[in-house]
Design an enzyme around this catalytic site. Sequence first.
Site, mmCIF file in Angstrom:
data_model
loop_
_atom_site.group_PDB
_atom_site.id
_atom_site.type_symbol
_atom_site.label_atom_id
_atom_site.label_comp_id
_atom_site.label_asym_id
_atom_site.label_seq_id
_atom_site.Cartn_x
_atom_site.Cartn_y
_atom_site.Cartn_z
ATOM 1 N N ASP A 76 0.813 -1.207 0.000
ATOM 2 C CA ASP A 76 0.000 0.000 0.000
ATOM 3 C C ASP A 76 0.851 1.262 0.000
ATOM 4 O O ASP A 76 0.440 2.300 -0.529
ATOM 5 C CB ASP A 76 -0.942 -0.006 1.209
ATOM 6 N N THR A 190 -8.479 1.926 7.174
ATOM 7 C CA THR A 190 -7.863 0.617 7.429
ATOM 8 C C THR A 190 -6.343 0.727 7.571
ATOM 9 O O THR A 190 -5.647 -0.284 7.542
ATOM 10 C CB THR A 190 -8.198 -0.369 6.296
ATOM 11 N N LEU A 194 -6.791 2.937 12.007
ATOM 12 C CA LEU A 194 -7.303 1.679 12.568
ATOM 13 C C LEU A 194 -6.436 1.208 13.722
ATOM 14 O O LEU A 194 -6.940 0.691 14.726
ATOM 15 C CB LEU A 194 -7.365 0.612 11.471
#
Length: 297
Positions: A76, A190, A194
């Site tokens: 990511d 996320t 998170l």
Amino acid sequence: MAERLKFALFGNIYQAKKSASVKQLISLLAARDAELYIDTDFYTYLSQELHFDVCPTGLISDSDFQADIAVSMGGDGTFLAAASRVGNKDIPILGINMGRLGFLADVSPEEINECIDDIYNHTYKIDERSVIEVKYEGPELSGYPYALNEVAVLKRDNSSMISIRVEVNGEFLATYQADGLIINTPTGSTGYALSVGGPIIVPQSGTFCITPVASHSLNARPITLRDQVELTLSVESRNHNFLVAIDGRSEACTEATRLILRRAPYNIKVLQRKNHSFYSTLREKLMWGTDPREESC
């Protein structure tokens, strides 16, 4: 006559053990007679470190490029870096997961062949993700002022907690006494947010979330707001400075700097296979709803 597409390739330069997937992608695109433009740093890594015989159509050294599809090969973090290069170009980004978790980069290396077929057969979907724009009142900062995941205001080094005053459309919300504050999009729910207790937010929900980091008040909880608001952040610190991290790119600021956050005038387009969804990713990546007692029976 077969469609000739133009691809922009960005990649992680620290994953030599997974180079076979890069070779596979380049070979598949060559077989399709695609135009391939490669990020300069990634090309140097492929040609000099991995000794790949790569002959791209051209190299990408900055954000001055155009393509039909951008491909991010990594985790990511690599996807976020590619998104900052794509910016408002309206180019869909395909994330091939070479890392561990991968919410944005959710196409596995085993799916590369089928995914390229999907692209040429136009059997894919585009998921549009909102972006946060950061403006400064006070000393200007360098770097790309847009965040796909989050903007984090954090204390520096081992300094004591900081005070962050937050206004919503000019109206006072609260002053957070904490190690920091995260303002995230649904995409960023996320990520960092998170890990400090923020909620998971479904994409396209049209919200921002404010989550304190190690708050010194037990009644300071995450709050979600419509992303049409403008947030103003003012920071006080014992050592008179703090950090601003925009999708992980951090920079030091002084107390004289006020931050103004609002939704950016563009979205980032995420290219996904039709059998992928946010909910399936939750189940697969976070084991959402899994009961470990069932597995032990």
